[in-house]
Design a protein around this motif. Structure first.
Motif, PDB file in Angstrom:
ATOM      1  N   ASP A  93     -12.981 -12.746  -6.779  1.00 22.34           N
ATOM      2  CA  ASP A  93     -12.682 -14.055  -7.350  1.00 22.34           C
ATOM      3  C   ASP A  93     -12.853 -15.165  -6.323  1.00 22.34           C
ATOM      4  O   ASP A  93     -12.645 -16.332  -6.641  1.00 22.34           O
ATOM      5  CB  ASP A  93     -11.272 -14.084  -7.936  1.00 22.34           C
ATOM      6  N   SER A  94     -13.212 -14.810  -5.092  1.00 20.96           N
ATOM      7  CA  SER A  94     -13.455 -15.829  -4.067  1.00 20.96           C
ATOM      8  C   SER A  94     -14.615 -15.401  -3.182  1.00 20.96           C
ATOM      9  O   SER A  94     -14.792 -14.211  -2.912  1.00 20.96           O
ATOM     10  CB  SER A  94     -12.202 -16.048  -3.209  1.00 20.96           C
ATOM     11  N   ILE A  95     -15.385 -16.361  -2.730  1.00 24.03           N
ATOM     12  CA  ILE A  95     -16.529 -16.058  -1.872  1.00 24.03           C
ATOM     13  C   ILE A  95     -16.054 -15.496  -0.535  1.00 24.03           C
ATOM     14  O   ILE A  95     -16.697 -14.597   0.029  1.00 24.03           O
ATOM     15  CB  ILE A  95     -17.396 -17.318  -1.670  1.00 24.03           C
ATOM     16  N   ALA A  96     -14.938 -16.004  -0.028  1.00 19.97           N
ATOM     17  CA  ALA A  96     -14.427 -15.489   1.249  1.00 19.97           C
ATOM     18  C   ALA A  96     -14.145 -14.000   1.142  1.00 19.97           C
ATOM     19  O   ALA A  96     -14.523 -13.209   2.028  1.00 19.97           O
ATOM     20  CB  ALA A  96     -13.169 -16.248   1.646  1.00 19.97           C
ATOM     21  N   ASP A  97     -13.491 -13.584   0.071  1.00 17.92           N
ATOM     22  CA  ASP A  97     -13.212 -12.162  -0.107  1.00 17.92           C
ATOM     23  C   ASP A  97     -14.496 -11.370  -0.322  1.00 17.92           C
ATOM     24  O   ASP A  97     -14.644 -10.250   0.180  1.00 17.92           O
ATOM     25  CB  ASP A  97     -12.275 -11.951  -1.299  1.00 17.92           C
ATOM     26  N   ALA A  98     -15.431 -11.942  -1.072  1.00 16.68           N
ATOM     27  CA  ALA A  98     -16.699 -11.247  -1.321  1.00 16.68           C
ATOM     28  C   ALA A  98     -17.457 -11.022  -0.016  1.00 16.68           C
ATOM     29  O   ALA A  98     -18.022  -9.946   0.209  1.00 16.68           O
ATOM     30  CB  ALA A  98     -17.549 -12.048  -2.305  1.00 16.68           C
ATOM     31  N   ARG A  99     -17.478 -12.026   0.849  1.00 18.73           N
ATOM     32  CA  ARG A  99     -18.168 -11.874   2.135  1.00 18.73           C
ATOM     33  C   ARG A  99     -17.491 -10.821   3.004  1.00 18.73           C
ATOM     34  O   ARG A  99     -18.170 -10.037   3.688  1.00 18.73           O
ATOM     35  CB  ARG A  99     -18.218 -13.228   2.848  1.00 18.73           C
ATOM     36  N   ALA A 100     -16.170 -10.783   2.954  1.00 20.62           N
ATOM     37  CA  ALA A 100     -15.451  -9.762   3.715  1.00 20.62           C
ATOM     38  C   ALA A 100     -15.767  -8.373   3.164  1.00 20.62           C
ATOM     39  O   ALA A 100     -15.925  -7.411   3.935  1.00 20.62           O
ATOM     40  CB  ALA A 100     -13.949 -10.031   3.654  1.00 20.62           C
ATOM     41  N   MET A 101     -15.855  -8.268   1.854  1.00 21.34           N
ATOM     42  CA  MET A 101     -16.195  -6.986   1.239  1.00 21.34           C
ATOM     43  C   MET A 101     -17.603  -6.545   1.636  1.00 21.34           C
ATOM     44  O   MET A 101     -17.861  -5.365   1.890  1.00 21.34           O
ATOM     45  CB  MET A 101     -16.087  -7.089  -0.282  1.00 21.34           C
ATOM     46  N   ALA A 102     -18.525  -7.495   1.691  1.00 24.16           N
ATOM     47  CA  ALA A 102     -19.897  -7.171   2.090  1.00 24.16           C
ATOM     48  C   ALA A 102     -19.944  -6.690   3.542  1.00 24.16           C
ATOM     49  O   ALA A 102     -20.703  -5.776   3.886  1.00 24.16           O
ATOM     50  CB  ALA A 102     -20.801  -8.383   1.893  1.00 24.16           C
ATOM     51  N   GLN A 103     -19.128  -7.303   4.377  1.00 19.44           N
ATOM     52  CA  GLN A 103     -19.061  -6.862   5.773  1.00 19.44           C
ATOM     53  C   GLN A 103     -18.503  -5.435   5.849  1.00 19.44           C
ATOM     54  O   GLN A 103     -19.016  -4.593   6.605  1.00 19.44           O
ATOM     55  CB  GLN A 103     -18.183  -7.817   6.583  1.00 19.44           C
ATOM     56  N   SER A 104     -17.483  -5.145   5.063  1.00 18.13           N
ATOM     57  CA  SER A 104     -16.927  -3.788   5.015  1.00 18.13           C
ATOM     58  C   SER A 104     -17.967  -2.806   4.503  1.00 18.13           C
ATOM     59  O   SER A 104     -18.039  -1.660   4.976  1.00 18.13           O
ATOM     60  CB  SER A 104     -15.690  -3.760   4.119  1.00 18.13           C
ATOM     61  N   ALA A 105     -18.768  -3.248   3.546  1.00 16.25           N
ATOM     62  CA  ALA A 105     -19.806  -2.382   2.988  1.00 16.25           C
ATOM     63  C   ALA A 105     -20.870  -2.052   4.025  1.00 16.25           C
ATOM     64  O   ALA A 105     -21.347  -0.914   4.103  1.00 16.25           O
ATOM     65  CB  ALA A 105     -20.441  -3.043   1.768  1.00 16.25           C
ATOM     66  N   ARG A 106     -21.246  -3.037   4.839  1.00 14.23           N
ATOM     67  CA  ARG A 106     -22.248  -2.780   5.882  1.00 14.23           C
ATOM     68  C   ARG A 106     -21.701  -1.794   6.917  1.00 14.23           C
ATOM     69  O   ARG A 106     -22.418  -0.908   7.387  1.00 14.23           O
ATOM     70  CB  ARG A 106     -22.664  -4.094   6.531  1.00 14.23           C
ATOM     71  N   ALA A 107     -20.422  -1.961   7.270  1.00 20.09           N
ATOM     72  CA  ALA A 107     -19.810  -1.032   8.222  1.00 20.09           C
ATOM     73  C   ALA A 107     -19.733   0.372   7.632  1.00 20.09           C
ATOM     74  O   ALA A 107     -19.977   1.371   8.322  1.00 20.09           O
ATOM     75  CB  ALA A 107     -18.414  -1.524   8.606  1.00 20.09           C
ATOM     76  N   ALA A 108     -19.411   0.463   6.334  1.00 19.63           N
ATOM     77  CA  ALA A 108     -19.340   1.767   5.670  1.00 19.63           C
ATOM     78  C   ALA A 108     -20.715   2.419   5.609  1.00 19.63           C
ATOM     79  O   ALA A 108     -20.840   3.647   5.756  1.00 19.63           O
ATOM     80  CB  ALA A 108     -18.762   1.604   4.271  1.00 19.63           C
ATOM     81  N   SER A 109     -21.742   1.613   5.416  1.00 18.52           N
ATOM     82  CA  SER A 109     -23.102   2.149   5.346  1.00 18.52           C
ATOM     83  C   SER A 109     -23.485   2.854   6.638  1.00 18.52           C
ATOM     84  O   SER A 109     -24.201   3.873   6.618  1.00 18.52           O
ATOM     85  CB  SER A 109     -24.090   1.018   5.043  1.00 18.52           C
ATOM     86  N   ASP A 110     -23.004   2.339   7.757  1.00 19.26           N
ATOM     87  CA  ASP A 110     -23.284   2.972   9.043  1.00 19.26           C
ATOM     88  C   ASP A 110     -22.667   4.366   9.133  1.00 19.26           C
ATOM     89  O   ASP A 110     -23.111   5.192   9.931  1.00 19.26           O
ATOM     90  CB  ASP A 110     -22.751   2.095  10.187  1.00 19.26           C
ATOM     91  N   ARG A 111     -21.657   4.610   8.310  1.00 20.35           N
ATOM     92  CA  ARG A 111     -21.005   5.927   8.271  1.00 20.35           C
ATOM     93  C   ARG A 111     -21.535   6.779   7.117  1.00 20.35           C
ATOM     94  O   ARG A 111     -20.987   7.849   6.830  1.00 20.35           O
ATOM     95  CB  ARG A 111     -19.491   5.776   8.113  1.00 20.35           C
ATOM     96  N   GLY A 112     -22.567   6.272   6.417  1.00 21.99           N
ATOM     97  CA  GLY A 112     -23.133   7.022   5.305  1.00 21.99           C
ATOM     98  C   GLY A 112     -22.382   6.862   4.004  1.00 21.99           C
ATOM     99  O   GLY A 112     -22.562   7.660   3.075  1.00 21.99           O
ATOM    100  N   VAL A 113     -21.534   5.827   3.908  1.00 24.01           N
ATOM    101  CA  VAL A 113     -20.741   5.580   2.699  1.00 24.01           C
ATOM    102  C   VAL A 113     -21.352   4.392   1.953  1.00 24.01           C
ATOM    103  O   VAL A 113     -21.571   3.328   2.539  1.00 24.01           O
ATOM    104  CB  VAL A 113     -19.273   5.283   3.046  1.00 24.01           C
ATOM    105  N   LEU A 114     -21.611   4.557   0.660  1.00 22.64           N
ATOM    106  CA  LEU A 114     -22.309   3.549  -0.124  1.00 22.64           C
ATOM    107  C   LEU A 114     -21.347   2.630  -0.865  1.00 22.64           C
ATOM    108  O   LEU A 114     -20.314   3.066  -1.375  1.00 22.64           O
ATOM    109  CB  LEU A 114     -23.214   4.218  -1.152  1.00 22.64           C
ATOM    110  N   ALA A 115     -21.706   1.355  -0.939  1.00 24.95           N
ATOM    111  CA  ALA A 115     -20.980   0.369  -1.743  1.00 24.95           C
ATOM    112  C   ALA A 115     -22.012  -0.404  -2.551  1.00 24.95           C
ATOM    113  O   ALA A 115     -22.922  -1.022  -1.981  1.00 24.95           O
ATOM    114  CB  ALA A 115     -20.184  -0.577  -0.855  1.00 24.95           C
TER     115      ALA A 115
END
Length: 398
Positions: free
Chosen positions: A109-131
């Protein structure tokens, strides 16, 4: 490829049921064969609804608290289908626990939270976890076919796009207050169905560059408070007390895309239109249009036809069109395709990626969280345009 995948869905409302049904059916469509899919948990704080949904779709159990999914090693894949403001906490916790996540749109519901989620997703991708985020309409055979007509140059230079997404779930003033009517400007009809229309517009016309002429309107300014839980768009018992509606019932704007310009219009108070996404794209050598109410066909006109045959022709979708062959037990022309099918294909695409099936052998991949952030930036630009009386607003490059 793993031997099996355990699945959970957080949220047992209307869209949650669509995800649950999709995972149940995903193994029955397309090739190659998926690993065994284990339907483990439906999580919802509404215990009656959650238990009913789990039983209805063949899941092993219902969890009243989504946190029960975090430590369950049998669960590999989780759909998050709850109110937008809840997405970030749940998604980030799931990714940290090593779960592959498919999140409903919009990302938050907010761009700030969405950007934080995208950052978490990129970090998860490095561990082989998909978002991934669910943009189900991108796999509609008719929409994908029109995209092919555009990208192949068959329609010539793209001139303009005209799209609308009309719904009527909020057209009755006795529809109870829920999270859908709370949040700032842009989180109403624009964030709900406009998120679909905007990514479809970019899917056809290329990245948005700028928006202008933004206009919001709230037709029903107060809604009765519910007596009990509100599920999906259902109406139920309400009190005599009302609460103010905080976001828009209607939104319209113009846009400039990489290919042409366009006008987009969305509504949740369009009586007689339960769910009507439709668009038309015009090129220098013809045009094409698609209507959600007739999803098994497209209409196309090309200027190099015989003058005596000039005009839109109706094309019945079939195995010759993208995403159709193998998508159903009966994949013949005229069988048709509906929105429930698109949820199945979305789940299938996500499971294929999680299972490690090569992209060349798979359905088109689900969108990334970065795509989800871009979509929210697109809609935020519309909200800014509306706040500034229709001013032109540049959208951050994708």
């Amino acid at each position: 490829m793993t031997d099996s995948l355990g699945v959970a869905v957080i949220g047992a409302g209307m869209a949650g049921k669509a995800h649950a049904a999709a995972y149940r059916a995903a193994s029955t469509v397309y090739r190659p064969t998926l690993p065994s899919i284990r339907l483990v948990s439906i999580a919802d704080i509404n215990t009656e609804l959650g238990a009913e949904t789990a039983a209805r779709y063949g899941f092993e159990r219902h969890d009243a608290d989504w946190r029960a999914i975090l430590d369950d090693d049998r669960i590999n894949v989780v759909s998050v289908v709850v109110a937008n403001f809840l997405h970030r906490e749940i998604v980030e916790a799931l990714l940290a626990a090593g779960k592959h996540v498919l999140c409903e749109k919009p990302l938050s519901d907010s761009i700030a939270d969405a950007r934080a989620m995208a950052q978490s997703a990129r970090a998860a991708s490095d561990r082989g976890v998909l978002a991934r985020i669910g943009y189900s309409f991108r796999r509609a055979p008719g929409i994908a076919f029109i995209r092919e007509l555009v990208q192949s140059g068959r329609l010539g230079e793209i001139l303009h796009f005209s799209g609308r997404y009309w719904t009527d779930y909020a057209c009755r003033p006795d529809a109870p207050m829920s999270w859908r009517y709370q949040g700032g400007p842009g989180s109403g009809a624009l964030g709900d169905v406009g998120s679909h229309l905007s990514y479809v517009a970019e899917f056809i016309s290329g990245d948005v560059i700028e928006v202008s002429g933004g206009r919001f309107h709230t037709s029903i300014t107060e809604r009765p408070k519910p007596l009990g839980a509100v599920v999906g768009h259902t109406r139920g018992n309400v009190s005599d007390e009302t609460a103010p509606v905080e976001n828009e019932d209607y939104a319209a704007f113009s846009a400039r895309f990489a290919h042409g310009v366009g006008t987009l219009e969305v509504s949740r108070v369009a009586a007689g239109h339960p769910t009507s996404l439709m668009f038309e794209v015009f090129g220098s050598n013809g045009a094409a249009r698609w209507d959600q109410r007739h999803p098994g066909e497209v209409q196309v006109i090309v200027h190099d036809d015989d003058d005596a045959l000039t005009g839109y022709r109706t094309v019945q979708l079939g195995p010759a069109h993208p995403g159709f062959a193998g998508g159903w037990a009966m994949d013949a022309p005229g069988v048709g395709v509906g929105q429930n099918d698109l949820f199945v294909h979305q789940a299938r695409a996500f499971l294929e990626e999680v299972a490690g099936i090569p992209e060349s052998e798979s359905l088109p991949r689900c969108a990334t969280f970065d795509d989800g952030v871009h979509n929210m930036e697109f809609l935020a630009a519309v909200a800014e345009s509306a706040a500034q009386g229709g001013a032109t607003v540049t959208v951050k490059e994708h």
